[in-house]
Motif scaffolding. Structure first.
Motif, PDB file in Angstrom:
ATOM      1  N   HIS A  76       0.827  -1.213   0.000  1.00  0.00           N
ATOM      2  CA  HIS A  76       0.000   0.000   0.000  1.00  0.00           C
ATOM      3  C   HIS A  76       0.856   1.255   0.000  1.00  0.00           C
ATOM      4  O   HIS A  76       0.403   2.313  -0.422  1.00  0.00           O
ATOM      5  N   LEU A 220      -5.362   0.817   7.826  1.00  0.00           N
ATOM      6  CA  LEU A 220      -5.333   1.372   6.475  1.00  0.00           C
ATOM      7  C   LEU A 220      -6.556   2.224   6.168  1.00  0.00           C
ATOM      8  O   LEU A 220      -6.464   3.222   5.467  1.00  0.00           O
ATOM      9  N   TRP A 221      -7.690   1.845   6.709  1.00  0.00           N
ATOM     10  CA  TRP A 221      -8.916   2.540   6.291  1.00  0.00           C
ATOM     11  C   TRP A 221      -9.608   3.323   7.388  1.00  0.00           C
ATOM     12  O   TRP A 221     -10.656   3.903   7.159  1.00  0.00           O
ATOM     13  N   ARG A 230      -1.675   5.006   2.237  1.00  0.00           N
ATOM     14  CA  ARG A 230      -2.325   4.732   0.950  1.00  0.00           C
ATOM     15  C   ARG A 230      -2.128   5.870  -0.040  1.00  0.00           C
ATOM     16  O   ARG A 230      -1.906   5.651  -1.223  1.00  0.00           O
ATOM     17  N   GLN A 234      -0.295   5.608  -3.640  1.00  0.00           N
ATOM     18  CA  GLN A 234      -1.014   5.895  -4.883  1.00  0.00           C
ATOM     19  C   GLN A 234      -0.303   6.954  -5.707  1.00  0.00           C
ATOM     20  O   GLN A 234      -0.304   6.899  -6.929  1.00  0.00           O
ATOM     21  N   SER A 253       5.674   2.011   7.421  1.00  0.00           N
ATOM     22  CA  SER A 253       4.976   0.912   6.747  1.00  0.00           C
ATOM     23  C   SER A 253       5.863  -0.330   6.688  1.00  0.00           C
ATOM     24  O   SER A 253       5.379  -1.450   6.832  1.00  0.00           O
ATOM     25  N   ASN A 297      -4.528  -7.256  -1.857  1.00  0.00           N
ATOM     26  CA  ASN A 297      -3.991  -6.418  -0.781  1.00  0.00           C
ATOM     27  C   ASN A 297      -5.039  -5.949   0.214  1.00  0.00           C
ATOM     28  O   ASN A 297      -4.853  -4.945   0.903  1.00  0.00           O
ATOM     29  N   HIS A 298      -6.148  -6.649   0.287  1.00  0.00           N
ATOM     30  CA  HIS A 298      -7.171  -6.297   1.265  1.00  0.00           C
ATOM     31  C   HIS A 298      -7.277  -7.430   2.291  1.00  0.00           C
ATOM     32  O   HIS A 298      -7.269  -8.602   1.922  1.00  0.00           O
TER      33      HIS A 298
END
Lengths: 364, 523, 326
Positions: A76, A220-221, A230, A234, A253, A297-298
């Motif tokens: 990520h 992560l979320w 993230r 990206q 990370s 990757n989830h």
């Protein structure tokens, strides 16, 4: 505009890739004169057909969850951590040092400290390559590969030296104190009246793995650190604009990634072997790459993919008895095919699917 | 005698290049529309136009990078299809790209022969090239050390290598794309002397540039492109910079914006003597000084690549520079050691970046995640030290999307699924609603549809009327003219001058953007 | 230790260094071709492994070594082609493709070997006809008695198997190809700045495939050497990380052929002494553990990568699929 719906990206493409991988592996089995359908049936039965089989399946799945999550967290942040193997090994040393330091009265006390030891050592082993990447621009893939081999040497050195059990010929430590014994599935399920296989190595680490999956999802979320990770992964340019420090993200990370890989040692070293042995990781670090790719990757995908890979590993051993002509390494072939089709040849599958959806879209 | 013969031949021969009815579209964008162009042998032909006028597309078609949708190419009077670069080379076309296509750790000689080796062995090719290079450097002031590594050469010398490459390929037609963009004035003069020499030897040269001084100085004929069309081709001797500027920018319809006169207050931003050198050692900002006051919009006009991007990045906190910047009277760190995008935001600077897809948004993030991008550490978006308050962010996003008329108003939709205009509205909503002291805006309406343009302009003016300072960078002159209260024109890393939008016009700005002094600076 | 004994030990070490370096040299040069053209190759290990297996298996089955070598190279080429299709044609991730190849090799060699020979993945031991022979260079025996140089010639330089000499010849050949031919110039350019090659009207894809396939052939030779020269049968995972040491050597050599030879000899030397003298006692003061010697190639590579001693700059376009842009 999206080229195709989200479900196609998340479900359809992995399934197609998986099917291609199994077809290709089936052709290999066919080529050595065996029946692939029979083989897969044996594998599935062996993996799920008994509580013993299931216990092994989930035990391996636990390992793959840890290493898969490790690869995913790094991914990520656009870091390819190929060093899970070494990080898990060194983490084993960390866990072992903690466990051997005291005569632990109860596993519930030993476990958190062992986790810390493992996380610290595993994280450190990933943080050095991370630092070299962030500050010196050394390619993280190469350094983590190198660190796998250096870790192997360190393990050999320690287990033939200071950590060696003087009473055996083997390169291993003394057995861990009884107070550090982690409850197995058999022990945990017995009070509930469930008779789970006593021989299966499945232990409480499985729950730890599920917890880690949840924590990774949460990180992560749900946290701003995860958000930053993230975003950095990206778009490095975007991260610069937003004032997200590349150094910080790479270090954190990768440390988390190494720590997660290190959790494997809790499952194997503390949960199963109850001593540190030399090659306990057994390639699980690399399988983590396949698991992360397959699971997109989830964490949810990773849990499912690890169970699939756990089934493969356990099923592979079962082949030995039922179809002696097929060696258990057929699992490596399947894993290789999955990495190839879901990872390297992704575009080969994606391209035609995208075109198909575009045509359907136009037709509609 | 020989010269007279040469001249005669030139006049009777077919044109070096003839393009007939060339069209090229990228999706809905018509980059080239029915272009017809004829370039005489042995002449220097200039092509001028604003950003996105279609110059580069046209040349890419000529060099075989793109295939034209329609139209024909004639080289020396013969119809010549050019499907790829090797066909272009075979047809005698050489190109010097804006970004050099050199192998940095090869020697000059190796770069020159790459792709044009005489046989499987290098030695004879290298020997031949060495001899030819010697000859060429004597003839055209093109001297470079043939054994030097390209990475050790100055930018000017690297460009010479590109020209030598083309000549080694026996190019009769040489295309140069913005050749002086990265050169010092002395180096630029040198290139022009080289081009002049080449022309005298009968080579045909096409020069793409936005600098009118260069056009006037060196070309024989000049074509002007605007919005994908060739608007005029004239003899340079019979035109003037003023006429070219007008042809280039056209008569622009001013967008009507309800705008009260500005009531500027104190200086919010003061920039003094700002300098930036990029990693290749090229100076991008050469001593910029400006100030933006509360309640005014300062517009910065200029062709892209003249330092505006660097100016925005320095102000935004992610490019180190030297000089002084004061925000509300307090000096801020420019070294990048004690500051970043975060510390700038804390100072009350909001930034709508030029490139919203690479910087302003994370394309795979949902709209609500993008709505806090850069402000993720704001306590308002966080429940505690650890957790973000996603529900609150979603709610706020929905409100902001409504206020900024983002369509569709779905916070969970990924940024990449919005149209350009709606993506930009997300960025604007995020930055404007922070209520900043200073708003940096780069290319606010690039790739944005007409309806959204008006909306975006109104929001920017509203923010001004609330007494905020706004620094607007745009390559669109109409946007600069209709929005700004004061206009600065940037050219080649410095400021050409300040103009009052009420007392200037596109023509004058066009001149300044092209590096020509005008006498309007007195106001 | 007296002088004569020391000399004997030195000869032994030198001889062994050469023996174990050969695999590294083949793999390192394979990596050199691939990476010089901009394609990362962490599948060297897998390609060597599959070749080691097929060389031994076919050699055993046919009784003829050259059929074995041909089969080994062919198998390695198939893997190289997979890598090419994935990373050049489909612009996939070159690292992931390499990982996949290593998995496939580990799996296929054992699965096929097990089904074929029923020996748990090993091939049966190879007879003399199915292996490479030692080659005695001219006058080796007559010159042996010349002091110092004689034994060096006879014992260290002479008496190796064919592929040893092939490897030694491939180093200058690689240098010559890269720096003296059109092919080499274009290949290096493709790895540094593919756009420069593309604008010169030359196909980037063709040169990248060529490089990847050459790497396949060289890995094929490396694998063949392993199972028919250094060893006398195929064994499970017999490459044992040598593909990665070769990768380390490649970085250590900064992607240059002569330096690659030196790096491989150095890493080979470390392997030789860790085999011959597991724990080295330094002046009776302390002992260098064998694991340190084993890890030294990797440690040195990390140091070089970090740029603490002379920065290693990889080919600039390495790892990036080439997408044509204007």
């Amino acid at each position: 505009m999206d080229k195709m719906p989200r479900w196609a990206d998340v479900v359809l493409i992995p399934l197609i890739s998986l099917m291609l991988a199994f077809i290709a592996s089936g052709l290999v089995v066919l080529a050595i004169g065996e029946n692939p359908i029979q083989a897969i049936t044996v594998m599935v039965k062996g993996a799920l057909g008994s509580t013993s089989g299931l216990g092994y399946t989930l035990y391996y799945a636990t390992n793959y969850m840890f290493t898969g999550l490790a690869v995913a967290v790094a991914f990520h942040a656009r870091m390819f951590n190929i060093g899970g193997e070494g990080q898990a090994a060194i983490a084993g040393v960390g866990a072992t040092l903690v466990i051997l330091a005291f005569d632990w009265p109860h596993w519930a006390l030993a476990l958190p400290f062992a986790i810390m030891g493992a996380a610290l050592f595993g994280g450190f082993w990933a943080a050095v390559p991370a630092y070299l990447q962030a500050k010196r621009g050394s390619h993280i893939v190469i350094t983590t590969i190198m660190f796998n081999f250096i870790a192997a040497a360190v393990m050999g050195f320690l287990l033939n030296g200071v950590l060696k059990n003087p009473n055996t010929q083997n390169a291993e430590t003394v057995k861990f104190p009884a107070g550090a014994h982690l409850p197995t599935a058999h022990e945990m399920l017995a009070p509930l009246g469930i008779n789970f296989s006593k021989s299966a190595p499945l232990n409480i680490s499985f729950l730890l793995a599920l917890l880690c999956a949840f924590l990774v999802w949460f990180l992560l979320w749900r946290t701003r650190l995860g958000y930053s990770i993230r975003a950095f992964g990206q778009s490095e340019k975007g991260a610069k604009y937003a004032g997200i420090s590349a150094f910080k993200i790479i270090m954190i990370s990768m440390f988390i990634s190494g720590a997660l890989a290190g959790m494997l040692s809790i499952n194997v070293v503390m949960g199963e072997q109850e001593r540190l042995i030399k090659e306990f990781v057994e390639g699980a670090g690399f399988v983590g790459i396949a698991v992360a790719l397959m699971g997109r990757n989830h964490p949810v995908g990773i849990i499912l993919a690890s169970i699939l890979f756990g089934m493969l590993t356990q099923g592979g051993f079962e082949l030995l008895w039922e179809m002696p002509n097929i060696s258990k390494e057929v699992v490596l072939v399947i894993q290789g095919m999955i990495i190839l089709f879901t990872g390297a040849l992704d575009y080969m599958v994606r391209g035609p699917v995208e075109k198909l959806f575009l045509r359907m879209h136009k037709g509609a | 005698m020989a010269n007279a013969q040469l001249k005669e031949r030139q006049e009777t021969a077919a044109p070096a290049i003839e393009l007939v009815g060339i069209s090229k579209a990228f999706g809905p964008v018509q980059a080239n529309k029915d272009i017809t162009l004829s370039v005489a042998r042995g002449s220097i032909h200039g092509i001028v136009g604003e950003n996105g006028a279609g110059k580069s597309t046209l040349m890419s078609i000529l060099y075989g990078f793109y295939k034209a949708d329609a139209g024909e190419i004639y080289i020396g009077g013969k119809k010549t299809p050019i499907p790829d670069s090797s066909a272009a080379i075979a047809a005698g076309i050489g190109m010097v790209h804006q970004h050099f296509k050199l192998v940095e750790n090869f020697t000059v000689l190796e770069n020159v022969i790459l792709g044009m080796e005489d046989g499987p062995m290098l030695r004879p090719s290298l020997a031949k090239a060495r001899k030819l290079l010697q000859q060429l450097s004597d003839e055209y002031e093109l001297s470079v050390d043939p054994d030097a590594l390209v990475e050790n050469l100055s930018v000017g010398h690297q460009q010479r290598v590109e020209i030598l490459k083309a000549l080694y390929r026996k190019a009769d037609i040489l295309i140069l794309d913005e050749p002086t963009g990265v050169l010092t004035p002395a180096e630029a003069d040198h290139v022009f002397r080289i081009l002049q020499g080449l022309k005298e030897q009968g080579k045909t040269i096409i020069l793409i540039t936005h600098k009118l001084r260069e056009i006037m100085e060196i070309t024989d004929t000049v074509s002007v492109m605007r919005r994908g069309e060739m608007t005029a081709t004239v003899k340079t001797a019979e035109t003037s910079p003023e006429q070219l500027a007008e042809l280039m920018v056209g008569r622009k319809v001013l967008l009507q914006i309800d705008k009260k006169p500005a009531t500027p207050g104190a200086d919010i931003l003061e920039v003094k003597n700002l300098e930036v050198t990029d990693d290749k050692g090229v100076k991008r900002l050469k001593g910029i000084s400006l100030e933006v006051r509360a309640g005014e919009i300062l517009g910065i006009a200029g062709v892209s690549g003249n330092g505006q991007t660097e100016l925005l990045e320095v102000l935004g906190g992610y490019m180190p520079a030297s000089g002084t910047i004061l925000i509300n009277g307090t000096e801020i760190d420019l070294t990048g050691k004690h500051s970043d995008g975060q510390s700038r935001r804390k100072r009350g600077i909001a930034h709508v970046p030029e490139d919203r897809q690479a910087e302003g948004l994370i394309m795979d993030f949902a709209a609500w995640e993008n709505m806090i991008f850069g402000y993720q550490n704001d306590p308002a978006y966080n429940k505690n030290a650890l957790m973000m308050d996603n529900a609150a962010i979603r709610k706020e996003t929905a409100a902001k999307m409504e206020r900024f008329d983002v369509r569709p108003p779905i916070p969970a939709l990924q940024a990449k699924n919005f149209s350009g205009g709606n993506q930009q509205k997300i960025v604007l909503a995020r930055e404007i609603e922070r209520n900043p002291d200073l708003l940096l805006v780069g290319q606010p309406t690039r790739g944005v549809d007409i309806g959204a343009i008006e909306f975006i302009h109104q929001r920017i003016v509203e923010l001004r009327d609330e007494g905020k300072a706004i620094l607007l960078v745009s390559v669109e002159l109409e946007e600069i003219l209709s929005l700004s209260d004061r206009i600065l024109v940037m050219f080649d890393g410095h400021i050409m001058g300040e103009r009052d939008p009420a007392k200037t016009d596109e023509k004058e700005l066009g001149m300044l953007m092209a590096g020509m002094e005008t006498n309007g600076g007195a106001n | 230790m007296d002088t004569a004994n020391f000399f004997l030990q030195a000869l032994l070490t030198a001889d062994m260094t050469i023996r174990v370096s050969v695999v590294l040299i083949f793999a390192c040069l394979a990596g050199l071709f691939s990476e010089r053209a901009g394609i990362f190759d962490i599948g060297l290990e897998g390609k060597m492994l599959i070749s080691a297996f097929f060389t031994a298996a076919v050699s055993y089955q046919t009784g003829y070594i050259w059929y074995g070598v041909a089969a080994g190279i062919a198998a390695s080429l198939v893997f190289a082609l997979i890598h090419g299709v994935a990373s050049i044609t489909f612009r996939g991730n070159q690292l992931i493709s390499g990982v996949a190849i290593n998995f496939l090799a580990s799996g296929l060699t054992v699965v096929i070997g097990h089904a074929w020979f029923k020996k748990g993945g090993l091939t049966p031991p190879l007879s003399d006809a199915e292996r490479f022979h030692e080659i005695t260079l001219p006058f080796a025996d007559t010159l042996r008695d010349v002091p110092i140089l004689g034994p060096i010639y006879a014992d260290v330089i002479s008496g190796h198997k064919l592929l040893v000499y092939v490897a030694m010849l491939i180093v200058p050949l690689t240098w010559w190809l890269l720096y003296r031919t059109r092919f080499g110039l274009r290949l290096r350019a493709v790895g540094e700045n593919p756009a420069s090659v593309d604008t010169a009207g030359v196909s980037v894809v063709r040169y990248r495939y060529a490089a990847v396939l050459i790497a396949g052939v060289l890995c094929g030779l490396g694998g063949a050497y392993l199972s028919t020269s250094q060893g006398a049968a195929f064994g499970k995972e017999m490459t044992a990380g040598r593909g990665f040491i070769a990768l380390a050597a490649l970085i250590f050599a900064k992607w240059r052929p002569w330096y690659a030879l030196m790096a491989c000899l150095l890493f080979g030397f470390l392997e030789a002494i860790s085999n011959l003298f597991p724990n080295i006692n330094v002046f009776g003061l302390f002992e260098i553990p064998v694991q340190f010697t084993q890890a030294l190639p990797y440690i040195l590579t990390v140091v070089i990568l970090a740029g603490f001693v002379g920065k290693a700059i990889p080919p600039r376009a390495g790892g990036e699929p080439y997408v044509k842009e204007r």
